[in-house]
Each structure stands twice: as C-alpha cells, then as structure tokens.
Design a protein around this motif. Structure first.
Motif, PDB file in Angstrom:
ATOM      1  N   LEU A 703       0.835  -1.204   0.000  1.00 48.64           N
ATOM      2  CA  LEU A 703       0.000   0.000   0.000  1.00 48.64           C
ATOM      3  C   LEU A 703       0.873   1.258   0.000  1.00 48.64           C
ATOM      4  O   LEU A 703       0.534   2.256  -0.651  1.00 48.64           O
ATOM      5  CB  LEU A 703      -0.927  -0.008   1.213  1.00 48.64           C
ATOM      6  CG  LEU A 703      -2.069  -1.034   1.179  1.00 48.64           C
ATOM      7  CD1 LEU A 703      -2.822  -1.033   2.496  1.00 48.64           C
ATOM      8  CD2 LEU A 703      -3.024  -0.757   0.023  1.00 48.64           C
ATOM      9  N   GLU A 704       1.996   1.218   0.715  1.00 50.73           N
ATOM     10  CA  GLU A 704       2.887   2.380   0.723  1.00 50.73           C
ATOM     11  C   GLU A 704       3.568   2.569  -0.625  1.00 50.73           C
ATOM     12  O   GLU A 704       3.824   3.711  -1.045  1.00 50.73           O
ATOM     13  CB  GLU A 704       3.922   2.221   1.833  1.00 50.73           C
ATOM     14  CG  GLU A 704       3.313   2.290   3.229  1.00 50.73           C
ATOM     15  CD  GLU A 704       4.329   2.193   4.346  1.00 50.73           C
ATOM     16  OE1 GLU A 704       4.042   2.684   5.447  1.00 50.73           O
ATOM     17  OE2 GLU A 704       5.409   1.617   4.117  1.00 50.73           O
ATOM     18  N   LEU A 705       3.861   1.484  -1.329  1.00 46.31           N
ATOM     19  CA  LEU A 705       4.407   1.600  -2.679  1.00 46.31           C
ATOM     20  C   LEU A 705       3.407   2.285  -3.601  1.00 46.31           C
ATOM     21  O   LEU A 705       3.791   3.041  -4.500  1.00 46.31           O
ATOM     22  CB  LEU A 705       4.761   0.216  -3.217  1.00 46.31           C
ATOM     23  CG  LEU A 705       6.153  -0.322  -2.887  1.00 46.31           C
ATOM     24  CD1 LEU A 705       6.251  -1.794  -3.255  1.00 46.31           C
ATOM     25  CD2 LEU A 705       7.234   0.471  -3.619  1.00 46.31           C
ATOM     26  N   VAL A 706       2.128   2.004  -3.403  1.00 49.58           N
ATOM     27  CA  VAL A 706       1.096   2.613  -4.248  1.00 49.58           C
ATOM     28  C   VAL A 706       1.001   4.111  -3.980  1.00 49.58           C
ATOM     29  O   VAL A 706       0.971   4.931  -4.901  1.00 49.58           O
ATOM     30  CB  VAL A 706      -0.264   1.932  -4.000  1.00 49.58           C
ATOM     31  CG1 VAL A 706      -1.382   2.708  -4.701  1.00 49.58           C
ATOM     32  CG2 VAL A 706      -0.240   0.494  -4.505  1.00 49.58           C
ATOM     33  N   SER A 707       0.950   4.493  -2.694  1.00 50.80           N
ATOM     34  CA  SER A 707       0.696   5.898  -2.347  1.00 50.80           C
ATOM     35  C   SER A 707       1.957   6.740  -2.289  1.00 50.80           C
ATOM     36  O   SER A 707       1.884   7.964  -2.428  1.00 50.80           O
ATOM     37  CB  SER A 707      -0.001   5.973  -0.989  1.00 50.80           C
ATOM     38  OG  SER A 707       0.889   5.586   0.056  1.00 50.80           O
ATOM     39  N   LEU A 758      -5.792   6.656  -4.954  1.00 47.46           N
ATOM     40  CA  LEU A 758      -4.780   6.061  -4.083  1.00 47.46           C
ATOM     41  C   LEU A 758      -3.373   6.194  -4.630  1.00 47.46           C
ATOM     42  O   LEU A 758      -2.401   6.002  -3.901  1.00 47.46           O
ATOM     43  CB  LEU A 758      -5.090   4.578  -3.858  1.00 47.46           C
ATOM     44  CG  LEU A 758      -6.489   4.267  -3.325  1.00 47.46           C
ATOM     45  CD1 LEU A 758      -6.716   2.761  -3.306  1.00 47.46           C
ATOM     46  CD2 LEU A 758      -6.673   4.848  -1.934  1.00 47.46           C
ATOM     47  N   ALA A 759      -3.229   6.493  -5.903  1.00 48.67           N
ATOM     48  CA  ALA A 759      -1.910   6.527  -6.534  1.00 48.67           C
ATOM     49  C   ALA A 759      -1.098   7.725  -6.055  1.00 48.67           C
ATOM     50  O   ALA A 759      -1.642   8.780  -5.720  1.00 48.67           O
ATOM     51  CB  ALA A 759      -2.046   6.560  -8.052  1.00 48.67           C
ATOM     52  N   ASP A 760       0.205   7.568  -6.019  1.00 44.02           N
ATOM     53  CA  ASP A 760       1.110   8.650  -5.653  1.00 44.02           C
ATOM     54  C   ASP A 760       0.901   9.814  -6.621  1.00 44.02           C
ATOM     55  O   ASP A 760       1.078   9.663  -7.842  1.00 44.02           O
ATOM     56  CB  ASP A 760       2.551   8.135  -5.735  1.00 44.02           C
ATOM     57  CG  ASP A 760       3.557   9.121  -5.142  1.00 44.02           C
ATOM     58  OD1 ASP A 760       3.249  10.321  -5.082  1.00 44.02           O
ATOM     59  OD2 ASP A 760       4.656   8.667  -4.752  1.00 44.02           O
ATOM     60  N   PRO A 761       0.503  10.986  -6.104  1.00 40.20           N
ATOM     61  CA  PRO A 761       0.246  12.117  -7.014  1.00 40.20           C
ATOM     62  C   PRO A 761       1.478  12.552  -7.783  1.00 40.20           C
ATOM     63  O   PRO A 761       1.364  13.200  -8.834  1.00 40.20           O
ATOM     64  CB  PRO A 761      -0.245  13.224  -6.056  1.00 40.20           C
ATOM     65  CG  PRO A 761       0.238  12.813  -4.691  1.00 40.20           C
ATOM     66  CD  PRO A 761       0.253  11.328  -4.693  1.00 40.20           C
TER      67      PRO A 761
END
Length: 869
Positions: A703-707, A758-761
């Motif tokens: 989840l941290e890789l995604v955000s 959820l994706a890293d902006p």
C-alpha cells in the motif's frame, strides 16, 4: 493282490502329502519348513505364506516374473504387486533356491551349493516357534510365548509401509533398477533434524526443501512414519511432529520408497494401480548422476522434460555412456603421476549438487590457489569456485550430474573446472597467467637495486605480521572470560556452510575505523566499507546479542550464509572476536526503499519500478517461506529492510537473525516483534504466529508503494474527498483535521472502484486505474484479519505474474481496519498536540469490540520495535 492294493494306497498317500505340503499357509509356518519357488509355483506363483486377510504374501519371487532370473525372498502386497521388503537383495538365488525355517531362524540357500546361506537372520535369544506374516506386512519370528524375536519392519530395505517406523540413523537404500534389487547408490537417511537423501554418501536433498513439507517444531527427531494422512517425522516419544507431509486422508495401502531413480516417492494404491502422491526432489536435474558421469542435465521449465548433453569441448562416448574430452591432447581420469595438469572450464551456470551441502575447503582465496589445492590432491577430480565469496570447493568423489540451471540465482557466480591431464607442456591451471620465455631486458638492469628494496619491504611486512600476532594473543587473553566468546576457539568445532571469516582488523581498516554509518536498527549499526579487492560491503556491528558461546553464533550465521536468492541480501562473511560480532553483507548502492520511496528531494520511483520492487520482494519472501532448507519467518517486513541495488532491484535484509538478540534485549518483546504500522493482528492477540504475519506486513508495504507515503503518517484528504465523507460516513478515520489512516482509505476507495485516488500524485498520470487496482487488491488480500484468508507469498507472486487469478478482498475480514483507523486518528491528534513521538507500539491485549473487529489494541508511546521475532 494285497501287495498291489498296498502299493496303490501308499502312492495315493504320497500324492496327498505332496499336494498338502505344497499348499501355501495362512499367517503361520513352523520350523523345519522349506520353501522354493518351484515347489509353490503352481499353486500360488511362488508364495508359501499369506497374511490372515491375504493382503500380503511371502515367498521367493523374481522381479521379472520368469523362472530363469534372480530370485529374492520377499514380502509383496498382493493387489498392487509391490515389493515392500527383500532379504537377500545383494545375493539372489536361482529358481531352485530355498528358504529354510529352523529353530535358529530363517536362511536363504542356493540349491546345489552346500548349506552355506546367502542370507540369514541374526543369532536369536531363544528358539523359534513360528513364522508369522501380519496384515500390516510385517514378517515376525515368534518364540513359544508369542514374543517377537525378530521382525522385518526393523530391517527395511527400500520401502516403509503404513504404520511402520524408520528410527533415527536408519535409512532406505534404493535398488539398482526395477529388476535388479541389489543395493544402489541412493539412500534416504533419517537425521537428527531432517531426512537426507544421499548419493555415494554425499547429501543432495532434504525433506524440508520440498514445498509440500511443513516444519512444525525443532525438537530432535526420533523416527519417520507413514500415516493415513501423510508422512510424519516425529519426536518427543512420538507425541510431536517435527516435519509433516500432508496428503489426502486415506486408509488405502500407502508406501514411502527410496526409488532406484534417486527420488523419494510416496504412493498409494487407488484400487487399480499405484498413484504417486509425493516426489522429491521436484526437479529431476537435482538427482545426481541422472545424466551419467560429467553429463549436463537441462530442464525445460515449460514441459519439465529433462535432457542431457556434454560440456563444451567434450563429447559423448556412446559405448561407455559418459562424456569424454573432445581433444586428443586431454585425457581422463588423471593419475597421481600426471605432471601436466589442465582444467576444462565448465562455465557459469553449471552447478554441482555437493556444493550446496558441503563446506568450501577455503574462503577468500584466489582461483589459482584453489586449482593448486586440487592439483596437489590425487583424489581431486575438479574444483568449483565462487567469485563473490572467493570460496573454493573440491570434488573428491565421482562426478555426478552437473545440473545446468539457466538464470538460477543459486549459481550465478559459481564456475566449475574439470581436472584433466594434458600431453602438451604449456598447460596452465585456471587463474594462472602464462609466462613466456622472453624475460624483459629492463628487469636485468633494475634487478640488483630493486632486490635490496624488495628485501626491506618483506622484512617490514614480516615484522608487522609478528606484531599483530602478539597483539591478537594479548587481546585473546584479555577478552576470554566466562560468559564471553573466546577468539581462539573457532577452529575447535566444525559447522557446515560457514561463510568467510574476516579478522576484526580487516573490517576496521575496510570501514576506516567504522567511520561512515549508513544505517541502524534493533541489532546495531551498519557501516560502509571497502575490502582490499575494492568490493563495497555493508558491515553490521551486532551489539544486542546474548549468545552463550561462539558456536551458537556461527551456527546461525551458517544458516543465513547458505541462503541465496536474487532478492535476498547476501551475507559475505562474519567476524567473531570476544564480544565483537560483525556481519559483512553485499553493499546496496541505492540504500533502503524507505529512503527512496519517501524522500521529498530525490527522484520519484516510476510505476514500473514500484511494480518490480513489489514483485521482487514477494519472490524473496516466498523463498524464505518455502524455498530454502529451513522455513524462515522474517517478522519485520518494512521498507527499511528492503534494500535496492542496481536498477532498483529489491533485496530483503535482516532475515533469520532473531536468535542473535540477547535475552535481556528481547525480554520486552517475547510475545511480539515487528514495527508499528506493519504488525499483523495476531501479534496483538494470543494467536499463533506463522509466515502469514509476513504476508500482512508485505501487504502494508505494498500500500505504501502505491501511495508513496507511510500508511501511519499525518496526511490530509483532498477537499472534495473530505466533503464527500462528511456526507458518507463509511470511513471512521476522518477527523476535523482530515487525518487519514491509508489502509482504511484504500479499503473505502476499493469499494467505490476509485483506485486513482490512491496513486502517488507525483506520478502525474503515468499510471492507469487498472494497474493501481491490481496492487491494491493484492495488498488488501494480504492484510485480511484472519491469517488463513491471506494468500501465501508464492500465490502473491502468481498474482503478480498472472499465473493465478487476482484474489477478492473479503470485507468481513477487513473491518478491523476501521477500528485501527479510529485509534490512529485519536492517538495522532493527541501526539500532535503534545509534541510526542509518532513511534507507537501495540500492547498485546485481547478484548471484545463491537466496532467490527474482535480485537482491540491500546497504544502507548514507545520506541520502534525492530528486529525479527
């Protein structure tokens, strides 16, 4: 007339006697009994004894089923025609050979060669009263009180059956072939902690290496047995399972056999034929000698078909069925008198089975030195050299199969050489440079003056070496005391697989007196260093240890040092001097995932790089859980323990070091180990800990890789989302300040199908909703509250690669995230007001909670818990 009648009567009685005496018996026969295949061939095809329910039979049989071949006194399962025990396997008799039962025991005799038996039972304590064959397949010699004097179950050959025990130290020996029951070269041995398979005394496989074998405990092994539910390695007087192979429950005839093919096979009679339920090794190229002497075994991963070939510069000798040198100037084998020795390079990617189970003869030496060791050893047939650790392996026995495994992480830096004799005089061993006959003229000019300086330099080096030795001796006397490690006792014991040993001065010099610290954790600090060969290393100083002796430390290091995978940080060596314990790892030039992913100033990880990191980490954990010799639970999977090498290749660090923590250091965490934000729910309750705890932690990392941000950090939702959640109260993490617990936010967005939220902006649209959704679904499946609902790491790899369908998160098993989110928001607000540290840990406590989760957790301010369990 009367005499004719008497003759006829005697003839009838004789025929009746012969027919009765040639009829097989049921369950028992008695002394002064003789049987042969010819005597019982008509009535029962050679069997003279059947068990009570006719499940098994005993007699003199030929594996080929004809009357001209070798015969063995055997016990056979009637329906499947499977031989479960053989007496005279190394001394077969002809069809006229006999089995005699006397008060002294059983003997097998070759007819016409006197009364000397080719096989017999040992001397017995009392006379034999009967021979019995049970419905379990056990052949018993009983005395007149029905006490057992001898039984076949205690002397197995290549097979054990349901209910039979194979005690510690006993073994099964495979036969030469299906029709030749002589003792072959393959053995299955019950060891103190595992079952080992050997070829000519060399280990090549362990039971726990199979993915179907589960390690349940670490007690000493007592025996192996076949059960109705599988295979079990037992300890503690048969009350505890050490290793188990779970199979479909069945009361059918089931056997475990060391097959002549070199595989250990468990099979079951299905009613028509024997069906294989378990086979190891799974890779047929892992069996030695499957391709003959010096043959290369190739395995087609797609079809699992095996093929054989010869190494380069060698050809197949069809008559001898072995690989021989293609050049006429090279010859095998090499005699002790051979003066011109050459080495044929096998190249990278070629492995020899024994290097996985034997120690290198030397660590940290050059290839030329390694080849010299072989050249001076008459029994040495070749060498294998590991470039990274500079370890040297000598092959002193017959070459088995050299298994060629393409792209294997286990042998990417292992190179092999076959020792040969060469007719030419200019042969050079590997690692040596060829010297020409022309000596440089400048050397003749400079030689007198340079010789003086050379002698002075050598003298200085010798003086310095003696000084260091005197210093080391003084230090040994100073640090060797009760409860501490002695520095001179390392050679007093032998630990297989121990990696390279460094001297403390070497590491002190390599790190410039531990100048550059690049990390720290629960075990100590990590320093950057450079070895004399310019290799960069990371040196970890273990400060929190409490081992009673150096051998325990080295045993743990041997386990870690033998684990090799492209996604696991490799241990290059160690140092143990007094209380100084250091580990030397390969250096990861991109640092940790934590620094790269959460850095505000560095380059942003692209989506494909994040995907590759996630997949590589999953592969590493899957290997720890099911691919290496011993199942290892990391217990502290987090971005700080995922290091990045070239091209952001992920490598998991700090695995398998749990036993290096001291009792004092770990007493606070006897029931828990890990880091806040990545702890599985079972750490907080009294549930058992398994590899599924790593799966949960991996899901949180995913989840941290995604955000691109920590799950438990302060963050605010966008205004639109915050406004929407004021109208829709599906989330319990929203506060007046807009603080978010990301795993719960991910659950909300998954339910709504809004994955791009959820994706890293920072990726700025360089990723699709489908790509994000795939990782989010995998992550949510990994963080199910019930461990049984979480996939294995092997299944996670399959989801990434597409070989396994994506799992569907179970909402009822994710509601606990709402409670975690609420507690996070509350405690974060308090911490923000009081200026306290964000680091918090769970106290392990169980209580009821009506808010959607069975368990509750109370938070207390504390330092981060770090280090495996």
């Amino acid at each position: 007339m009367r005499s004719a009648f008497l003759s006829l009567l005697f003839l009838c009685l004789y025929i009746l006697f012969v027919s009765v005496s040639s009829a097989p018996s049921t369950e028992f026969v008695y002394p002064n009994f003789t049987a042969s295949n010819l005597r019982f061939v008509d009535s029962s095809k050679g069997a003279f004894l059947f068990s009570r329910s006719s499940i098994f039979k005993a007699g003199l049989f030929s594996p080929r089923g004809d009357s001209s071949s070798d015969f063995y006194f055997s016990v056979i399962h009637v329906d499947s025609d499977s031989t479960i025990w053989t007496s005279n396997r190394d001394s077969p008799v002809s069809s006229s050979g006999k089995m005699n039962l006397s008060p002294q025991g059983i003997s097998v005799i070759e007819d016409g060669k006197g009364q000397t038996p080719v096989w017999s039972t040992p001397v017995l304590p009392s006379p034999v009263y009967s021979l019995r064959l049970t419905d379990a397949g056990n052949l018993l010699l009983l005395d007149r009180f029905n006490a057992t004097l001898w039984e076949s179950f205690r002397f197995p050959t290549d097979t054990i059956v349901l209910g039979q025990r194979l005690p510690l130290g006993m073994f099964l020996s495979g036969s030469v072939s299906r029709y030749d029951l002589s003792t072959g070269d393959y053995k299955f041995v019950v060891g103190e902690s595992d079952c080992l398979m050997q070829w000519k005394g060399q280990n090549y496989w362990k039971l726990r290496m199979h993915t179907g074998a589960n390690v349940d405990s670490n007690f000493p092994v007592e025996f192996l047995t076949v059960t109705t539910s599988g295979l079990a390695l037992m300890g503690r007087n048969g009350t505890t399972v050490i290793i188990r192979v779970a199979l479909p429950p069945s009361s059918d005839f089931r056997v475990a056999k060391m097959d002549s093919s070199g595989k250990f096979i468990i099979s079951r009679f299905s009613g028509k034929s024997m069906v294989t339920e378990f086979s190891g090794p799974m890779d047929s190229c892992s069996v030695p000698f499957v391709c003959g002497k010096l043959g290369l075994c190739h395995l087609d991963n797609a079809s699992e078909n095996r093929s054989c070939s010869c190494p380069d510069e060698m050809r197949l000798d069809a008559e001898k069925r072995t690989c021989v040198p293609a050049s006429q100037s090279l010859s095998l084998p090499v005699s002790c008198e051979a003066s011109n020795i050459s080495y044929l390079e096998l190249g990278l990617g070629v492995s020899y089975f024994s290097t996985q189970f034997t120690d290198p003869v030397e660590h940290g030496i050059e290839l030329s030195t390694c080849s010299d060791l072989c050249s001076k050893n008459c029994s040495c047939l070749g060498v294998f050299y590991e470039n990274t650790s500079r370890s040297c392996y000598l092959v002193n026995d017959s070459f088995g199969s050299l298994s060629l495994v393409k792209n294997s992480p286990d042998n990417h830096d292992l190179i092999g050489y076959v020792k040969m004799s060469m007719k030419k005089t200019n042969a050079q061993p590997p690692g040596h440079t060829h010297r020409g006959s022309n000596f440089p003229l400048i050397a003749l000019v400079l030689l007198p003056s340079s010789g003086f300086f050379l002698l002075m330099a050598l003298g200085f080096l010798w003086w310095r070496r003696c000084a260091l030795m005197r210093y080391s001796s003084i230090r040994e006397k100073q640090v060797t005391r009760p409860g501490s490690f002695g520095s001179g006792d390392l050679g007093s014991f032998h630990i297989p697989g121990l990696p390279q040993k460094f001297e403390f001065e070497e590491l002190e010099q390599a790190t410039e007196n531990f100048k550059m610290q690049i990390g720290s954790g629960g075990f100590g600090s990590v320093y950057k260093g450079t070895l004399p060969d310019e290799t960069l290393v990371a040196v970890k100083k273990i400060t929190n240890h409490g081992l009673p002796g150096r051998q325990e430390f080295c045993t743990e290091i041997a386990v870690i040092g033998n684990i090799r995978h492209t996604n696991l940080v490799k241990l290059r060596g160690f140092c143990a001097r007094g209380r100084q314990l250091l580990l030397v790892y390969e250096y990861m030039n991109h640092g940790s995932l934590e620094k790269t992913l959460f850095s505000a100033n560095g380059p942003v990880l692209e989506w494909q790089e994040r995907f590759d990191i996630a997949l590589g980490t999953a592969r590493g954990l899957a290997y720890l859980h099911s691919g290496c010799d011993q199942k290892i639970i990391h217990c502290d999977v987090k971005p700080e323990n995922i290091l990045l090498h070239d091209h952001f290749q992920p490598k998991i660090s700090d695995f398998g070091l749990s036993k290096l923590l001291s009792q004092e250091e770990s007493s606070l965490f006897t029931t828990m180990r890990g880091t806040r934000g990545y702890l599985a729910p079972e750490w907080i309750t009294n549930a058992a800990i398994s590899e599924k705890a790593d799966v949960y932690s991996y899901g949180m990392v995913l989840l941290e890789l995604v955000s691109g941000r920590k799950n438990c950090s302060f963050r605010s939702r966008s205004n639109s989302v915050a406004e929407e959640n004021q109208q829709n109260s599906s989330s319990t993490t929203t506060t007046s300040s807009g603080l978010v617990y990301f795993p719960l936010y991910a659950l909300d967005m998954h339910e709504q199908g809004r994955y791009m939220e959820l994706a890293d902006p920072r990726l700025e649209g360089r990723v699709t909703s489908q790509e994000v959704g795939k990782l989010v679904r995998i992550a949510l499946c990994c963080v199910h509250e019930e461990p049984a609902l979480r996939p294995t790491m092997a299944a996670v790899v399959g989801m990434f690669e597409g070989s396994i369908p994506l799992g569907s998160p179970r909402m009822e098993s994710l509601n606990f995230l709402r409670f975690y989110g609420l507690r996070f928001a509350e405690s974060s607000m308090v911490e923000g007001q009081n200026g306290e540290s964000e680091n918090m840990v769970f106290h392990r406590r169980e209580s009821s909670n009506s808010g959607g989760s069975r368990h509750s957790a109370s938070y207390v301010a504390s330092q981060e818990v770090s280090g495996p369990r």
